[in-house]
Motif scaffolding. Structure first.
Motif, PDB file in Angstrom:
ATOM      1  N   ASP A 181      20.258  22.301   6.000  1.00  0.00           N
ATOM      2  CA  ASP A 181      20.825  22.272   4.765  1.00  0.00           C
ATOM      3  C   ASP A 181      20.291  23.777   3.892  1.00  0.00           C
ATOM      4  O   ASP A 181      21.153  24.337   3.300  1.00  0.00           O
ATOM      5  N   ASP A 182      19.279  24.200   4.556  1.00  0.00           N
ATOM      6  CA  ASP A 182      18.614  25.450   3.883  1.00  0.00           C
ATOM      7  C   ASP A 182      18.993  26.374   4.983  1.00  0.00           C
ATOM      8  O   ASP A 182      19.085  26.315   6.390  1.00  0.00           O
ATOM      9  N   LEU A 183      19.253  27.883   4.547  1.00  0.00           N
ATOM     10  CA  LEU A 183      19.624  28.955   5.492  1.00  0.00           C
ATOM     11  C   LEU A 183      18.444  29.629   5.979  1.00  0.00           C
ATOM     12  O   LEU A 183      18.026  30.670   5.480  1.00  0.00           O
ATOM     13  N   ARG A 184      17.854  29.113   6.973  1.00  0.00           N
ATOM     14  CA  ARG A 184      16.710  29.683   7.395  1.00  0.00           C
ATOM     15  C   ARG A 184      16.540  30.543   8.772  1.00  0.00           C
ATOM     16  O   ARG A 184      15.955  31.535   8.851  1.00  0.00           O
ATOM     17  N   THR A 185      17.833  30.483   9.451  1.00  0.00           N
ATOM     18  CA  THR A 185      18.240  31.481  10.315  1.00  0.00           C
ATOM     19  C   THR A 185      19.811  31.467  10.612  1.00  0.00           C
ATOM     20  O   THR A 185      20.521  30.409   9.954  1.00  0.00           O
ATOM     21  N   ALA A 186      20.207  32.311  11.385  1.00  0.00           N
ATOM     22  CA  ALA A 186      21.589  32.246  11.576  1.00  0.00           C
ATOM     23  C   ALA A 186      22.422  31.161  12.274  1.00  0.00           C
ATOM     24  O   ALA A 186      21.826  30.372  12.817  1.00  0.00           O
ATOM     25  N   SER A 187      23.674  30.720  11.871  1.00  0.00           N
ATOM     26  CA  SER A 187      24.322  29.761  12.350  1.00  0.00           C
ATOM     27  C   SER A 187      25.835  30.183  12.374  1.00  0.00           C
ATOM     28  O   SER A 187      26.294  30.904  11.556  1.00  0.00           O
ATOM     29  N   VAL A 188      26.357  28.937  13.450  1.00  0.00           N
ATOM     30  CA  VAL A 188      27.961  29.164  13.349  1.00  0.00           C
ATOM     31  C   VAL A 188      28.297  27.602  13.255  1.00  0.00           C
ATOM     32  O   VAL A 188      28.148  26.896  14.228  1.00  0.00           O
ATOM     33  N   VAL A 189      28.988  27.354  12.330  1.00  0.00           N
ATOM     34  CA  VAL A 189      29.356  25.802  11.944  1.00  0.00           C
ATOM     35  C   VAL A 189      30.825  25.785  11.567  1.00  0.00           C
ATOM     36  O   VAL A 189      31.422  26.742  11.295  1.00  0.00           O
ATOM     37  N   THR A 190      31.214  24.434  11.644  1.00  0.00           N
ATOM     38  CA  THR A 190      32.685  24.257  11.437  1.00  0.00           C
ATOM     39  C   THR A 190      32.770  24.010   9.868  1.00  0.00           C
ATOM     40  O   THR A 190      31.799  23.701   9.143  1.00  0.00           O
ATOM     41  N   ASP A 191      34.056  24.016   9.269  1.00  0.00           N
ATOM     42  CA  ASP A 191      34.204  23.737   7.699  1.00  0.00           C
ATOM     43  C   ASP A 191      34.763  22.363   8.018  1.00  0.00           C
ATOM     44  O   ASP A 191      35.620  21.825   8.091  1.00  0.00           O
ATOM     45  N   ASP A 192      33.395  21.540   7.983  1.00  0.00           N
ATOM     46  CA  ASP A 192      33.353  19.851   8.104  1.00  0.00           C
ATOM     47  C   ASP A 192      34.136  19.268   7.089  1.00  0.00           C
ATOM     48  O   ASP A 192      35.035  18.307   7.291  1.00  0.00           O
ATOM     49  N   MET A 193      33.847  19.905   5.842  1.00  0.00           N
ATOM     50  CA  MET A 193      34.518  19.148   4.678  1.00  0.00           C
ATOM     51  C   MET A 193      36.105  19.517   4.686  1.00  0.00           C
ATOM     52  O   MET A 193      36.752  18.634   4.504  1.00  0.00           O
ATOM     53  N   GLY A 194      36.387  20.780   4.855  1.00  0.00           N
ATOM     54  CA  GLY A 194      37.765  21.038   4.804  1.00  0.00           C
ATOM     55  C   GLY A 194      38.532  20.335   6.019  1.00  0.00           C
ATOM     56  O   GLY A 194      39.522  19.775   6.037  1.00  0.00           O
ATOM     57  N   GLY A 195      37.855  20.287   7.149  1.00  0.00           N
ATOM     58  CA  GLY A 195      38.589  19.306   8.258  1.00  0.00           C
ATOM     59  C   GLY A 195      38.779  18.180   7.922  1.00  0.00           C
ATOM     60  O   GLY A 195      39.966  17.630   8.173  1.00  0.00           O
ATOM     61  N   MET A 196      37.802  17.434   7.333  1.00  0.00           N
ATOM     62  CA  MET A 196      38.234  16.087   6.766  1.00  0.00           C
ATOM     63  C   MET A 196      39.135  16.134   5.926  1.00  0.00           C
ATOM     64  O   MET A 196      39.995  14.975   5.825  1.00  0.00           O
ATOM     65  N   ALA A 197      39.255  16.835   5.032  1.00  0.00           N
ATOM     66  CA  ALA A 197      40.221  16.794   3.921  1.00  0.00           C
ATOM     67  C   ALA A 197      41.973  16.964   4.670  1.00  0.00           C
ATOM     68  O   ALA A 197      42.509  16.201   4.108  1.00  0.00           O
ATOM     69  N   LEU A 198      41.898  17.475   5.710  1.00  0.00           N
ATOM     70  CA  LEU A 198      43.143  17.864   6.433  1.00  0.00           C
ATOM     71  C   LEU A 198      43.389  16.315   7.049  1.00  0.00           C
ATOM     72  O   LEU A 198      44.374  15.821   7.044  1.00  0.00           O
ATOM     73  N   ALA A 199      42.461  15.720   7.580  1.00  0.00           N
ATOM     74  CA  ALA A 199      42.617  14.456   8.200  1.00  0.00           C
ATOM     75  C   ALA A 199      43.262  13.449   7.202  1.00  0.00           C
ATOM     76  O   ALA A 199      44.067  12.690   7.387  1.00  0.00           O
ATOM     77  N   VAL A 200      42.372  13.551   6.179  1.00  0.00           N
ATOM     78  CA  VAL A 200      42.871  12.410   4.914  1.00  0.00           C
ATOM     79  C   VAL A 200      44.151  12.801   4.405  1.00  0.00           C
ATOM     80  O   VAL A 200      45.277  11.869   4.110  1.00  0.00           O
ATOM     81  N   ASP A 201      44.324  14.161   4.291  1.00  0.00           N
ATOM     82  CA  ASP A 201      45.680  14.554   3.523  1.00  0.00           C
ATOM     83  C   ASP A 201      47.139  14.201   4.593  1.00  0.00           C
ATOM     84  O   ASP A 201      48.089  13.871   4.114  1.00  0.00           O
ATOM     85  N   HIS A 202      46.658  14.079   5.886  1.00  0.00           N
ATOM     86  CA  HIS A 202      47.751  13.827   6.773  1.00  0.00           C
ATOM     87  C   HIS A 202      48.066  12.420   7.050  1.00  0.00           C
ATOM     88  O   HIS A 202      49.027  11.870   6.857  1.00  0.00           O
TER      89      HIS A 202
END
Length: 353
Positions: free
Chosen positions: A162-183
């Motif tokens: 939740d907090d940005l303590r170190t570098a990370s590479v993550v996915t657009d989880d919310m955007g991806g789920m929106a694509l699924a629902v919209d489909h």
């Protein structure tokens, strides 16, 4: 019995000095040419000449001696939550290729629970790895705290805190789920359920939030949600059973990952229903082989190989410059439509249950 490679001309053991002399360069230049992390600093022609001579003489670079000189091991630890989960294979490919091209090797380990992960990280530190890539983190993870306290360069991949303590590479989880629902909405579905991943993980929490937001934006009931106990097919089957028992009129399911979706396949089949005839199902991740199941799974594609390479790049930057500030890189998501979703035969005008 161990044999020492010898110079085919003199019969003596090949050394860095013999390579340098034969190639007509200084010893330090030969050392840089044979070090993938430094070879970019000299001309490609010199690198090729030195490496050709090293191969001719049978010379092998002494990585242990190099480690003693530089204080670095050229080893990176990679910690996964589940070595058997196919989604991590392309992530490892991306990490491994990027590191190998720059003279690093990776030690891949797996640990599902906090205690084993802490033990593994302590063991990797004892082996003097130069940095860590963690794919295991929870939203507030004590393993990250240990790494930061030890001053060990650490990068998170696939999951974040939740907090940005170190570098990370993550996915657009919310955007991806929106694509699924919209489909699913575009196919006429109105009664859509969600198999959420564990809420202690960023992927579980953010994809659930993405589902709720997308359903609300479409004017639909966001309540049909069951949280799975793990990201596994068995947990997906159990969660689907609860979901369909509570909401028997669902016509579609948006799953928190592909393994949960495959578990949904099992429960739907057990009920004598078909996918997508009775229930459309969307996964998340596009892990290897989901295009080979029956029916091939509609899912959200994540560029996991690119994520792995990006995480490795961030880590090497921090090994070189430990003072760099934390950053979060977001990988884009893409809808991949296959045969597990279909248009409703008749429009569903319901908005609730």
């Amino acid at each position: 019995m161990t044999t020492v490679p010898s110079n085919p001309t003199t019969g003596r053991a090949a050394t860095l000095q013999s390579i340098a002399t034969a190639a007509g360069v200084h010893r330090s230049t030969a050392a840089r040419a044979l070090d993938p992390a430094q070879s970019h600093r000299i001309s490609p022609e010199v690198v090729e000449r030195v490496r050709h001579e090293a191969q001719r003489q049978g010379y092998r670079r002494d990585t242990i001696a190099a480690s003693l000189r530089t204080g670095r091991s050229s080893l990176v630890g990679v910690l996964l939550p589940d070595l058997g989960n196919p989604v991590f294979a392309p992530i490892l490919d991306g990490i491994g290729l990027y590191l190998a091209e720059r003279g690093y090797s990776m030690l891949v380990t797996g640990g599902a629970d906090e205690a084993s992960q802490i033990g593994i990280v302590e063991e990797l530190m004892a082996r003097r790895v130069d940095g860590l890539v963690l794919a295991t983190v929870r939203r507030d993870d004590p393993v990250v705290t240990i790494c930061l306290a030890a001053g060990l360069p650490t990068v998170l991949v696939n999951r974040g805190e939740d907090d940005l303590r170190t570098a990370s590479v993550v996915t657009d989880d919310m955007g991806g789920m929106a694509l699924a629902v919209d489909h699913l909405v575009s196919l006429g579905h109105r009664r859509i359920g969600h198999l959420a991943g564990p809420q202690s993980l960023s992927t579980g929490a953010l994809r659930r939030q993405g589902f709720e937001n997308a359903m609300t934006a479409a004017g639909l009931d966001p309540c049909p949600i069951v949280t799975a106990t793990a990201y596994s097919r068995d947990a997906g089957e159990a969660a689907t059973a609860l979901l369909l028992n509570r909401y028997p009129h669902l016509t579609a399911i948006a799953a928190g990952n592909d393994l949960l979706a495959l578990g949904a396949y099992l429960d739907v089949k057990r009920r004598g229903l078909t996918c997508p005839g009775d229930i459309s199902i969307v996964g998340h991740n596009d892990m290897p082989l989901v295009d080979m199941v029956d029916p091939p799974l509609t899912t959200i594609h994540i560029g996991h190989r690119e994520m792995g390479a990006s995480a490795a790049a961030l880590l090497l930057e921090r090994i070189g410059t430990p003072s760099l500030s934390p950053v979060r890189r977001l990988a884009s998501a893409e809808l991949i439509v296959r045969a597990s979703t279909k248009q409703l035969a008749r429009a569903d005008t319901a908005i609730g249950f």
